[in-house]
Design an enzyme around this catalytic site. Structure first.
Site, PDB file in Angstrom:
ATOM      1  N   HIS A 465       0.834  -1.202   0.000  1.00 13.14           N
ATOM      2  CA  HIS A 465       0.000   0.000   0.000  1.00 13.14           C
ATOM      3  C   HIS A 465       0.868   1.250   0.000  1.00 13.14           C
ATOM      4  O   HIS A 465       0.568   2.236  -0.659  1.00 13.14           O
ATOM      5  CB  HIS A 465      -0.900   0.029   1.232  1.00 13.14           C
ATOM      6  CG  HIS A 465      -2.029  -0.924   1.124  1.00 13.14           C
ATOM      7  ND1 HIS A 465      -3.029  -0.781   0.191  1.00 13.14           N
ATOM      8  CD2 HIS A 465      -2.317  -2.037   1.803  1.00 13.14           C
ATOM      9  CE1 HIS A 465      -3.885  -1.758   0.312  1.00 13.14           C
ATOM     10  NE2 HIS A 465      -3.480  -2.547   1.288  1.00 13.14           N
ATOM     11  N   ARG A 572      -4.255  -6.327 -21.874  1.00  9.52           N
ATOM     12  CA  ARG A 572      -4.637  -7.323 -20.859  1.00  9.52           C
ATOM     13  C   ARG A 572      -6.166  -7.334 -20.808  1.00  9.52           C
ATOM     14  O   ARG A 572      -6.772  -6.425 -20.252  1.00  9.52           O
ATOM     15  CB  ARG A 572      -4.058  -6.939 -19.499  1.00  9.52           C
ATOM     16  CG  ARG A 572      -2.547  -7.105 -19.392  1.00  9.52           C
ATOM     17  CD  ARG A 572      -2.080  -6.756 -17.974  1.00  9.52           C
ATOM     18  NE  ARG A 572      -0.719  -7.167 -17.705  1.00  9.52           N
ATOM     19  CZ  ARG A 572       0.330  -6.333 -17.706  1.00  9.52           C
ATOM     20  NH1 ARG A 572       0.166  -5.059 -17.972  1.00  9.52           N
ATOM     21  NH2 ARG A 572       1.544  -6.786 -17.421  1.00  9.52           N
ATOM     22  N   GLU A 701       6.535 -16.689 -21.475  1.00 10.36           N
ATOM     23  CA  GLU A 701       6.602 -16.292 -20.064  1.00 10.36           C
ATOM     24  C   GLU A 701       6.807 -17.478 -19.134  1.00 10.36           C
ATOM     25  O   GLU A 701       6.794 -17.316 -17.924  1.00 10.36           O
ATOM     26  CB  GLU A 701       5.365 -15.478 -19.667  1.00 10.36           C
ATOM     27  CG  GLU A 701       4.049 -16.127 -19.983  1.00 10.36           C
ATOM     28  CD  GLU A 701       2.856 -15.226 -19.651  1.00 10.36           C
ATOM     29  OE1 GLU A 701       3.018 -14.233 -18.923  1.00 10.36           O
ATOM     30  OE2 GLU A 701       1.751 -15.544 -20.124  1.00 10.36           O
ATOM     31  N   ASP A 725       6.431 -12.925 -15.504  1.00  9.42           N
ATOM     32  CA  ASP A 725       6.262 -14.340 -15.181  1.00  9.42           C
ATOM     33  C   ASP A 725       7.518 -15.142 -15.502  1.00  9.42           C
ATOM     34  O   ASP A 725       7.879 -16.056 -14.771  1.00  9.42           O
ATOM     35  CB  ASP A 725       5.059 -14.917 -15.932  1.00  9.42           C
ATOM     36  CG  ASP A 725       3.762 -14.611 -15.211  1.00  9.42           C
ATOM     37  OD1 ASP A 725       3.731 -14.792 -13.976  1.00  9.42           O
ATOM     38  OD2 ASP A 725       2.794 -14.167 -15.852  1.00  9.42           O
ATOM     39  N   CYS A 772       7.135  -7.454 -23.188  1.00 14.53           N
ATOM     40  CA  CYS A 772       6.041  -6.663 -22.620  1.00 14.53           C
ATOM     41  C   CYS A 772       6.008  -6.743 -21.089  1.00 14.53           C
ATOM     42  O   CYS A 772       5.114  -6.207 -20.463  1.00 14.53           O
ATOM     43  CB  CYS A 772       4.697  -7.073 -23.217  1.00 14.53           C
ATOM     44  SG  CYS A 772       4.255  -8.775 -22.860  1.00 14.53           S
TER      45      CYS A 772
END
Ligand code: PEP
Ligand code: MG
Length: 839
Positions: A465, A572, A701, A725, A772
């Protein structure tokens, strides 16, 4: 208890296909008077949203929850298919167990099936036996002494004082947000609502009490309701839990695009080698350079509170007043953070407010005040006790909520002891770099960016956060820098570089001056860079690199063009599927893809098919609990398991392809076979919708696709390397793990070697390669990727102008040399050192 009689078992059946098998299993239930015929259609519909293949030759078709009224009695049927039927590609089913369950009895059935499931020999025996009793005996949940163990039998029709057992499927268990949804729903009913789990019972209207149950994803909870509206309450709560309690994809935030970066020249010190004396390295969390004295945030030591009070009425009223004020503050924070950082981030403050409305918590304090304690003392003790309980839970996510509770505790305490906000955080009235072990969301949201020029924390990751809010406040931040930073003296000037994740305390005059220049230059450069955003990214020696955008919302397509993006390298599509209770229709998807293609005015739009599942669950897809969701049903695997949903997405994309330059990309491809299967489906759907031919490529990935890139390159139209990934799977380090954030570095030579291998394989077949993942936006990585001959870099929209500017200043020949040396390094730190030298 649901039971399975031999009359509901059909042996020696044949089924033409899965639909035929479901129809036959459904017909047994219709004939037996368990369901109305419409429920069979519901069983068919369920297949489009949920995988009902259990594994080991068993499937459990059942209807959708909203069609439960079509069930007359709870019942089971079994269709034995000795020759099997293909359920999903590659999955053959021999035993089809049709389930019609009005409440939660199917959990008992599942437990029973799970026992059988583990025993392949039993499944094969049951698949061939000619004795219906043998199947009934093996699968009937009512016949087992030990089954069902966890959920106690519950009546099919809900009523007052009754209970339901339900599995917590959404997200990561009953943590703050889902618990707050549950509690808000529970509070709408007059009935007393209790929730039990693993021998503990909670008040269903109390957030703290619910959290203390420590229910992890996949845990079974028993909900009981007692009162006039018990039946309705149970039904509502059960459905809410079953549909994930509004839980969203936290993982969508797991790898945020880095916030705007203005290229290497902004970073300080430009030529810094990583082992520069005194330089502290942490995790880059919010970009920019801050120069200011450090200030250690020492939380106000717990004041000595009077334990006893004489006027209980005044204490009650003080307490109520403080809770009301704190609630109003949180509401305001929710609004402002929502505006700045988005609703998802702001919802933590809604969860905080839920704590304040928690009857258990509030009652406990009033009770203590009645016993003679002061409001402040009673509040502090109650919060401590509850927070310690939470912190002791084994689930780290739930344990992390202790921090949120303490955050709320401190807010109310400040009001009770009548300190103002500034005093509470004891910040000086001049510019500082704030140093803390960690910051609570409230701490961060209430910082004044005019005075707090930088944030440095010992703990936390780029997705905490603190990091997200710091980015939204535009305060440069370095997090996860280790406890050493807590030893730095307040008042000492430091240079914090939030783009590089470094802090240099007490710089000498020369370095300080250089930092000032870098900081000053950054502002000017930002303006220049923006102005030149439309110019192509061509190195000084004439090598062009295409710069594309990663987007995840319709309006971003236009923003990408305005920022100088030459394509969308990654759309996405998850954004269309999240935060809702039903999947998007083909039409809705078509409109979105078409709008984006049109905004791009002929520039390419690479649409990645749905990359959900695993760590990114969707509320309308009920998935079995997975111990390792990153290694489970996600990406293309999930799409293959939901053929109707997959087809409707492909139909939408291929229809939209008539309105722009659309390409299709599959996520998480691990083999040539998977790609062929996806491509065949694209071709089938293309003919159906009479769409244009489109390029079809894959994300590289997972290591298998990089290693097999030579074979894949013969078949794909392009590759796009997903370094987020690829890094996590190559290094076996969770991409969202705060403690591993620094080590899970895409500049690890192992990852770079995979990039190299992929590029060489692709170019050997005349195909192009993009990157990407977030690495493409890392100013240190761009020259290496370009030197490795990557053709396209696709980055977050805010990163485009700076990246283009950086490329226009570099030489391709230098980049190649840098890449060559990087491939020979033995660690990411060595590669980073190389980029430091080369700057
Ligand atoms: C990646 O893995 O690098 C990638 C771009 O995909 P995502 O971040 O959406 O998983
Ligand atoms: Mg990915």
């Amino acid at each position: 208890m649901v039971s399975l009689g031999p009359e509901n078992v059909r042996i020696g059946a044949h089924a033409a296909d899965k639909a035929d098998a479901i129809r036959q299993a459904g017909a047994i239930l219709v004939d037996g008077g368990y369901i109305q015929p419409g429920y069979v259609d519901s069983m068919m519909r369920r297949e489009t949203v949920t995988a009902t293949y259990l594994g080991n030759g068993i499937a459990i078709p059942h209807g959708l929850p909203q069609d439960r009224e079509l069930i007359q009695h709870t019942g089971l049927s079994v269709l034995q298919l000795p020759y099997g039927v293909e359920w999903n590609p590659g999955e053959v089913v021999y035993l089809v167990v049709g389930i019609a369950a009005r409440s939660d009895e199917h959990i008992g059935v599942l437990q029973k099936l799970t026992d059988v499931l583990e025993d392949e020999a039993t499944v094969m025996r049951l698949a061939r036996t000619q004795d219906v009793n043998e199947i009934a005996a093996a699968l009937d949940p009512a016949r087992s002494a030990e089954a069902p163990a966890a959920p106690a039998p519950s009546p099919p029709i809900l009523g007052a004082g009754q209970r339901v057992d339900v599995e917590v499927t959404g997200g990561t268990g009953l943590h703050a947000r889902p618990a707050s949804v549950f509690v808000s729903l529970a509070k709408q009913f007059n009935s007393d609502i209790r929730v039990s789990h693993a021998g503990k019972t909670a008040n269903g209207k109390s957030m703290v009490s619910m959290l203390r149950l420590g229910v992890e994803r996949g845990g079974i909870i028993s909900i009981t309701a007692d009162g006039p509206d018990a039946a309705k309450a149970l039904q509502t709560l059960r459905e809410a839990v079953e549909t994930g309690l509004g839980e969203e994809d936290e993982a969508a935030h797991a790898a945020p695009e880095p916030a705007v970066q203005v290229g290497r020249p902004e970073s300080f010190p430009p030529e810094a080698a990583p082992d520069e004396p005194g330089l502290i390295r942490g995790v880059a969390a919010a970009p920019g350079i801050a120069i200011a004295p450090l200030h250690q945030l020492r939380k106000q030591a717990d004041e000595v509170l009077d334990q006893h009070a004489v006027d209980a009425a005044a204490e009650h009223s003080d307490f109520d007043h403080a809770v009301d004020r704190a609630g109003a503050e949180l509401e305001e924070l929710h609004r402002t953070v929502g505006r700045r950082a988005g609703e998802m981030e702001a919802r933590i403050f809604a969860a905080h407010r839920e704590f304040l409305e928690d009857p258990d918590l509030v009652d406990a304090v009033h009770h203590r005040i009645d016993g003679g304690e002061s409001a402040a003392f009673a509040w502090r003790e109650t919060i401590d006790e509850r927070a310690n309980d939470l912190a002791a839970l084994s689930d780290p996510l739930l344990a992390g909520r202790a921090n949120d509770l303490r955050d709320v505790g401190a807010r109310v305490m400040r009001l009770l002891v009548r300190r103002n906000e500034a005093e509470a955080t004891t910040l000086p009235d001049h510019e500082i770099i704030l140093v803390a072990e960690d910051l609570t969301p409230s701490d961060t949201a209430s910082l004044d960016p005019d005075l707090v020029k930088g944030i440095l924390t010992a703990l936390g990751g780029p997705n905490s956060h603190t990091a997200i809010l710091a980015r939204s406040l535009d305060i440069p931040a370095v997090v996860g820098a280790g406890h050493q930073v807590l030893e730095l003296a307040s008042g000492v000037t430091a240079v914090l570089d939030g783009s590089r994740g470094t802090v240099l305390p007490d710089p000498d005059a020369e370095r300080l001056e250089r930092a000032r220049q870098a900081q000053h230059g950054a502002g000017q450069r930002r303006a220049v860079v923006l102005e030149a955003a439309y110019r192509p990214a061509i190195t000084v020696d004439g090598h062009r690199v295409e710069i594309a955008a990663n987007i995840g919302a319709v309006p971003e397509a236009e923003r990408a063009v305005n920022a100088g993006g030459e394509a969308v390298g990654l759309l996405r599509t998850e954004f269309l599927f999240q935060d809702r209770t039903d999947p998007p229709s083909e039409e809705e998807q078509y409109e979105a893809y078409r709008a984006m293609a049109e905004s791009l005015g002929g520039l390419p739009l690479i649409v990645r098919t749905l990359d959900a599942g695993g760590d990114k669950p969707l509320p309308y897809i009920s998935m079995a609990h997975e111990d390792n969701p990153f290694l489970g049903q996600r990406g293309i695997r999930l799409s293959f398991s939901m053929p109707d949903l997959f087809r409707s997405q492909l139909r939408a994309i291929l229809r939209a392809a008539s309105h722009g330059e659309i390409k299709i990309m599959f996520p998480m491809i691990t083999s040539v076979h998977e790609f062929r299967r996806g491509r065949a489906l694209v071709e089938e759907v293309r003919r159906e919708v009479d769409g244009p031919n489109v390029d079809v490529g894959i994300m590289v990935e997972v290591p298998s696709s990089a290693v097999m890139a030579d074979l894949l390159a013969r078949e794909v139209d392009f590759f796009s390397i997903g370094t987020n990934d690829l890094t996590q799977y190559t290094l076996a380090m969770d991409r969202g793990h705060p403690a591993l954030a620094r080590e899970a570095d895409g500049l690890h030579p192992a990852v770079l070697r995979m990039v190299d291998q992929t590029v060489r394989a692709a170019h050997g077949e005349g195909k192009w390669v993009g990157v990407c993942g977030n690495l493409a936006a890392d100013p240190a990585a761009a020259p290496i990727l370009i030197g490795l001959d990557v053709d396209e870099l696709s980055v977050g929209v805010p990163n485009i102008p700076a990246l283009k500017a950086q490329i226009r200043e570099m030489a391709y020949e230098d980049a190649k040399e840098l890449a060559r040396r990087a491939l020979a390094c033995s660690a990411a730190s060595e590669v980073r050192a190389l980029t430091g030298e080369a700057a």
